[in-house]
Design a protein around this motif. Structure first.
Motif, mmCIF file in Angstrom:
data_model
loop_
_atom_site.group_PDB
_atom_site.id
_atom_site.type_symbol
_atom_site.label_atom_id
_atom_site.label_comp_id
_atom_site.label_asym_id
_atom_site.label_seq_id
_atom_site.Cartn_x
_atom_site.Cartn_y
_atom_site.Cartn_z
ATOM 1 N N HIS A 180 -4.303 -0.950 -9.341
ATOM 2 C CA HIS A 180 -4.882 -2.285 -9.175
ATOM 3 C C HIS A 180 -4.020 -3.047 -8.176
ATOM 4 C CE1 HIS A 180 -6.069 -6.428 -10.312
ATOM 5 N NE2 HIS A 180 -7.168 -5.890 -10.793
ATOM 6 N N LEU A 181 -4.654 -3.935 -7.399
ATOM 7 C CA LEU A 181 -3.902 -4.668 -6.366
ATOM 8 C C LEU A 181 -2.857 -5.601 -6.952
ATOM 9 C CD1 LEU A 181 -6.676 -5.835 -3.864
ATOM 10 C CD2 LEU A 181 -4.817 -4.272 -3.392
ATOM 11 N N VAL A 182 -3.228 -6.312 -8.002
ATOM 12 C CA VAL A 182 -2.343 -7.331 -8.564
ATOM 13 C C VAL A 182 -1.556 -6.799 -9.742
ATOM 14 C CG1 VAL A 182 -2.285 -9.661 -9.556
ATOM 15 C CG2 VAL A 182 -3.973 -9.095 -7.818
ATOM 16 N N HIS A 218 -10.240 -10.222 6.209
ATOM 17 C CA HIS A 218 -10.072 -11.570 5.634
ATOM 18 C C HIS A 218 -9.415 -11.499 4.256
ATOM 19 C CE1 HIS A 218 -13.752 -13.244 8.093
ATOM 20 N NE2 HIS A 218 -12.855 -12.642 8.840
ATOM 21 N N CYS A 219 -9.372 -10.298 3.679
ATOM 22 C CA CYS A 219 -8.937 -10.129 2.280
ATOM 23 C C CYS A 219 -7.534 -10.696 2.036
ATOM 24 C CB CYS A 219 -8.963 -8.640 1.946
ATOM 25 S SG CYS A 219 -8.381 -8.291 0.294
ATOM 26 N N ILE A 220 -7.389 -11.424 0.922
ATOM 27 C CA ILE A 220 -6.063 -11.950 0.562
ATOM 28 C C ILE A 220 -5.512 -11.200 -0.664
ATOM 29 C CG2 ILE A 220 -6.363 -14.212 1.631
ATOM 30 C CD1 ILE A 220 -7.072 -15.312 -1.166
ATOM 31 N N ARG A 221 -6.104 -10.028 -0.960
ATOM 32 C CA ARG A 221 -5.585 -9.119 -1.998
ATOM 33 C C ARG A 221 -5.443 -9.790 -3.371
ATOM 34 N NH1 ARG A 221 -6.352 -6.564 2.196
ATOM 35 N NH2 ARG A 221 -4.810 -5.326 3.313
ATOM 36 N N CYS A 222 -6.511 -10.473 -3.789
ATOM 37 C CA CYS A 222 -6.445 -11.136 -5.094
ATOM 38 C C CYS A 222 -6.865 -10.186 -6.219
ATOM 39 C CB CYS A 222 -7.322 -12.381 -5.097
ATOM 40 S SG CYS A 222 -9.088 -12.001 -5.119
ATOM 41 N N GLY A 223 -7.651 -9.165 -5.900
ATOM 42 C CA GLY A 223 -8.071 -8.197 -6.909
ATOM 43 C C GLY A 223 -9.256 -8.646 -7.755
ATOM 44 N N ALA A 224 -9.825 -9.836 -7.481
ATOM 45 C CA ALA A 224 -10.941 -10.320 -8.310
ATOM 46 C C ALA A 224 -12.141 -9.385 -8.213
ATOM 47 C CB ALA A 224 -11.330 -11.727 -7.882
ATOM 48 N N CYS A 225 -12.370 -8.808 -7.037
ATOM 49 C CA CYS A 225 -13.527 -7.913 -6.883
ATOM 50 C C CYS A 225 -13.356 -6.663 -7.741
ATOM 51 C CB CYS A 225 -13.738 -7.555 -5.415
ATOM 52 S SG CYS A 225 -12.319 -6.780 -4.627
ATOM 53 N N GLN A 226 -12.113 -6.243 -7.937
ATOM 54 C CA GLN A 226 -11.866 -5.057 -8.777
ATOM 55 C C GLN A 226 -12.216 -5.371 -10.237
ATOM 56 O OE1 GLN A 226 -7.657 -4.419 -7.823
ATOM 57 N NE2 GLN A 226 -8.264 -2.824 -6.388
ATOM 58 N N PRO A 233 -13.885 -2.411 -5.047
ATOM 59 C CA PRO A 233 -14.746 -2.715 -3.892
ATOM 60 C C PRO A 233 -13.969 -2.899 -2.590
ATOM 61 C CG PRO A 233 -15.461 -3.963 -5.803
ATOM 62 C CD PRO A 233 -14.202 -3.278 -6.217
ATOM 63 N N ILE A 234 -12.820 -3.585 -2.642
ATOM 64 C CA ILE A 234 -12.073 -3.761 -1.383
ATOM 65 C C ILE A 234 -11.553 -2.408 -0.882
ATOM 66 C CG2 ILE A 234 -9.940 -4.447 -2.639
ATOM 67 C CD1 ILE A 234 -10.985 -5.479 0.946
ATOM 68 N N GLY A 235 -11.155 -1.534 -1.809
ATOM 69 C CA GLY A 235 -10.697 -0.197 -1.415
ATOM 70 C C GLY A 235 -11.834 0.614 -0.816
ATOM 71 N N VAL A 265 -17.466 -13.222 -6.457
ATOM 72 C CA VAL A 265 -16.148 -13.695 -6.896
ATOM 73 C C VAL A 265 -15.133 -13.803 -5.759
ATOM 74 C CG1 VAL A 265 -16.381 -12.834 -9.262
ATOM 75 C CG2 VAL A 265 -15.312 -11.392 -7.510
ATOM 76 N N CYS A 266 -15.429 -13.193 -4.631
ATOM 77 C CA CYS A 266 -14.415 -13.161 -3.559
ATOM 78 C C CYS A 266 -14.071 -14.581 -3.095
ATOM 79 C CB CYS A 266 -14.914 -12.323 -2.384
ATOM 80 S SG CYS A 266 -13.693 -12.276 -1.053
ATOM 81 N N PRO A 267 -12.797 -14.970 -3.165
ATOM 82 C CA PRO A 267 -12.433 -16.343 -2.817
ATOM 83 C C PRO A 267 -12.533 -16.656 -1.332
ATOM 84 C CG PRO A 267 -10.475 -15.055 -3.283
ATOM 85 C CD PRO A 267 -11.640 -14.180 -3.615
ATOM 86 N N VAL A 268 -12.657 -15.606 -0.485
ATOM 87 C CA VAL A 268 -12.837 -15.872 0.946
ATOM 88 C C VAL A 268 -14.200 -15.351 1.422
ATOM 89 C CG1 VAL A 268 -10.422 -16.080 1.625
ATOM 90 C CG2 VAL A 268 -11.418 -13.817 1.439
ATOM 91 N N LYS A 269 -15.097 -15.158 0.442
ATOM 92 C CA LYS A 269 -16.505 -14.829 0.710
ATOM 93 C C LYS A 269 -16.714 -13.600 1.599
ATOM 94 C CE LYS A 269 -18.731 -19.344 0.258
ATOM 95 N NZ LYS A 269 -19.494 -20.340 0.986
ATOM 96 N N ILE A 270 -15.963 -12.548 1.341
ATOM 97 C CA ILE A 270 -16.210 -11.316 2.108
ATOM 98 C C ILE A 270 -17.492 -10.688 1.567
ATOM 99 C CG2 ILE A 270 -15.331 -9.004 2.669
ATOM 100 C CD1 ILE A 270 -12.505 -10.124 2.286
ATOM 101 N N ASN A 271 -18.435 -10.413 2.459
ATOM 102 C CA ASN A 271 -19.705 -9.826 2.029
ATOM 103 C C ASN A 271 -19.514 -8.302 1.907
ATOM 104 O OD1 ASN A 271 -22.303 -8.981 1.597
ATOM 105 N ND2 ASN A 271 -23.203 -10.454 3.039
ATOM 106 N N ILE A 272 -18.902 -7.903 0.797
ATOM 107 C CA ILE A 272 -18.558 -6.484 0.619
ATOM 108 C C ILE A 272 -19.807 -5.590 0.634
ATOM 109 C CG2 ILE A 272 -17.475 -4.801 -0.959
ATOM 110 C CD1 ILE A 272 -15.465 -6.946 -1.709
ATOM 111 N N PRO A 273 -20.912 -5.974 -0.048
ATOM 112 C CA PRO A 273 -22.099 -5.104 0.020
ATOM 113 C C PRO A 273 -22.583 -4.874 1.453
ATOM 114 C CG PRO A 273 -22.348 -6.700 -1.751
ATOM 115 C CD PRO A 273 -21.112 -7.096 -1.000
HETATM 116 S S1 SF4 Z 1 -12.082 -10.470 -4.079
HETATM 117 FE FE1 SF4 Z 1 -12.060 -10.690 -1.833
HETATM 118 S S2 SF4 Z 1 -9.997 -11.385 -1.349
HETATM 119 FE FE2 SF4 Z 1 -9.926 -10.628 -3.440
HETATM 120 S S3 SF4 Z 1 -9.262 -8.451 -3.233
HETATM 121 FE FE3 SF4 Z 1 -11.489 -8.458 -3.281
HETATM 122 S S4 SF4 Z 1 -12.090 -8.556 -1.123
HETATM 123 FE FE4 SF4 Z 1 -9.940 -9.166 -1.220
#
Ligand code: SF4
Length: 490
Positions: free
Chosen positions: A164-166, A322-330, A351-353, A382-390
């Motif tokens: 996990h990132l965090v 843009h990812c700030i590695r918060c791990g919320a998407c995981q 998802p970020i991985g 949930v992404c705090p910087v709105k990365i459109n992962i899909p």
């Molecule tokens: S939720 Fe967004 S900012 Fe946080 S780890 Fe996932 S992609 Fe990165």
């Protein structure tokens, strides 16, 4: 990316996601630990986000800052270098993992000689150093790294990989950690009370904090305006590494830069709430260059690319940076919640991985990761910087299909046929060749028409269910040309 750097990533991603996930799904303890940890973090995050009336506006600001930074990355990186150097730091540039590791090794050797220290370094939790396999590179040169973050220490002592990132040791529960500490720290009487476990780790690390004068850190953010570096954490062990040692080596991906000090106002609100469900991190450390008599007197920053500029060149998937590695998407991903991080074969799981790893590897191996998603969109929400992962996942799936179809026999055949049909000369030659090639397979019906009922190999696919008319002995054009000649002769 260098071959060595790719080897590190290929080694991790040598199995398809589906194969690795099957093994994880059989581990009921792992799934129980995951469910519990992800639920706790998600609930806390939900509470912290709900108390912010301007949460969506903060997300929009976060997205705007990151978007603007990536559009002007070259300018801000140079600005950071200039400001950091002016403040007494030394900035190094690394093209890839191999180069970054060799710079760290050189700086570490120099520091060991200067300090007259033993072959040891302290390490602050850093996914970037995990990405490049820094611990392995240090150990290969006889330098022992001590992870000082509790979760990273658990991973290091257990010779495990982060999931996990965090919370890198999210897959471990209290009993498993107790057993590990009992064995590795030689504490047969250790209980499983969290305070006892934390105290054991503290005693283990304190002695090293006081003894080892060299530390290696990652960075949450680099501030271009001031040349400063920011690290946020929960335990204070990072703060110890940033203040006690005499030499500090910070290694950061080039995507970690922020234009202004003021941008932290947004980032330090959205990051802790999304990452650990806290209003703010207990320890927010910011340091800029060198101050005589205060903190590390030798400060180096390594700015590492390692595939990031390739990602920047792609207009759709650029947002990955843009990812700030918060791990919320995981925490919110239904796939990650079942399989855990190890199935992704990368330090960047979830998802970020699934979007970052294949791009860092230039789509080599890890091709199955863009498919490790149901495209439900929970990660985007949930992404705090709105990365459109899909959106990026679908884009990468298209790339995988394109790459595979480049070697598809049907596609190659169609290309060859198209080239024949584009040229009269090639078409006539192909007809002549076809007449000769099909002769052994021809047979005539009662009316004298020639047919082909069987062809060998792949071509048999056509004749399995239908007969083919043989190519006529003379085409209309050949007949017409002959006729024209006769008329002219008369
Ligand atoms: S939720 Fe967004 S900012 Fe946080 S780890 Fe996932 S992609 Fe990165």
């Amino acid at each position: 990316m260098s071959s060595e750097a790719l080897n590190i990533l290929n080694h991790r991603a040598s199995q398809s996601f589906a194969t690795a996930a099957e093994r994880s799904l059989e581990d009921t303890q792992l799934r129980k630990n995951l469910r519990h940890a992800a639920t706790v973090i998600q609930t806390k995050r939900g509470r912290m986000v709900a108390e912010m009336p301007d949460w969506q506006e903060l997300r929009t600001s976060g997205e705007a800052i990151r978007h603007h930074t990536m559009e002007n990355l070259d300018i801000y990186l140079e600005q950071f270098e200039e400001a950091c150097t002016k403040a007494g730091g030394v900035v190094h540039w690394a093209r890839d993992a191999e180069e970054a590791c060799s710079i760290v090794l050189r700086l570490t050797r120099e520091a060991i000689a200067r300090e007259g220290a033993s072959n040891e370094v302290l390490k602050i939790k850093s996914m970037t150093t995990e990405e490049i396999g820094l611990n392995r590179a240090l150990e290969a040169e006889g330098v022992h790294p001590y992870e000082t973050d509790l979760a990273e220490l658990i991973i290091q002592l257990g010779q495990d990989e982060p999931s996990h990132l965090v919370v890198p040791a999210l897959h471990k529960n209290r009993e498993q950690i107790r057993e590990l500490f009992m064995h590795e720290m030689n504490l047969p009487e250790l209980g499983e009370d969290p305070q006892e476990l934390a105290s054991a780790a503290r005693t283990f690390l304190r002695e090293r904090f006081l003894r080892v004068p060299i530390a290696i850190s990652g960075a949450n953010f680099l501030i271009a305006e001031t040349g400063g570096v920011c690290i946020v954490e929960s335990e204070g062990n990072g703060r110890m590494c940033l203040t006690l040692p005499n030499t500090l080596i910070t290694i950061a991906g080039i995507d970690k830069v922020l234009p202004r000090f003021q941008d932290l106002e947004v980032m330090l609100q959205i990051l802790p709430r999304s990452a650990t469900g806290e209003r703010m991190n207990p320890y927010n450390s910011l340091w800029t260059g060198v101050w005589p008599g205060d903190g590390p007197q030798n400060f180096h920053v390594i700015l590492m690319d390692n595939g990031r500029s390739n990602i920047l060149a792609d207009a759709v998937s650029r947002q990955t940076l843009h990812c700030i590695r918060c791990g919320a998407c995981q925490n919110t991903c239904p796939v990650y919640q079942q399989t855990g991080g190890h199935a992704y074969g990368s330090v960047y799981a979830g998802p970020i991985g699934a979007i970052l790893t294949p791009q860092l590897m230039q789509m080599q191996a890890a091709e199955t990761l863009p498919y490790a998603s149901s495209l439900c969109g929970a990660c985007y929400e949930v992404c705090p910087v709105k990365i459109n992962i899909p959106e990026v996942l679908v884009h990468l799936r298209n790339k995988v299909v394109e790459k595979r179809s480049a070697l598809n026999p049907e596609k190659l055949t169609m290309k060859a046929v198209a080239s024949v049909f584009r040229s009269e000369g090639r078409f006539r030659a192909a007809v002549r060749l076809g007449r000769v090639a099909e002769r052994p397979f021809e047979h005539a019906d009662g009316g004298g028409q020639k047919w082909i009922s069987w062809l060998p190999g792949l071509l048999g696919g056509w004749t399995n269910t239908r007969d083919l008319r043989a190519i006529p002995g003379e085409s209309f054009r050949e007949w017409w040309d002959k006729r024209k000649k006769k008329v002219n002769l008369r």
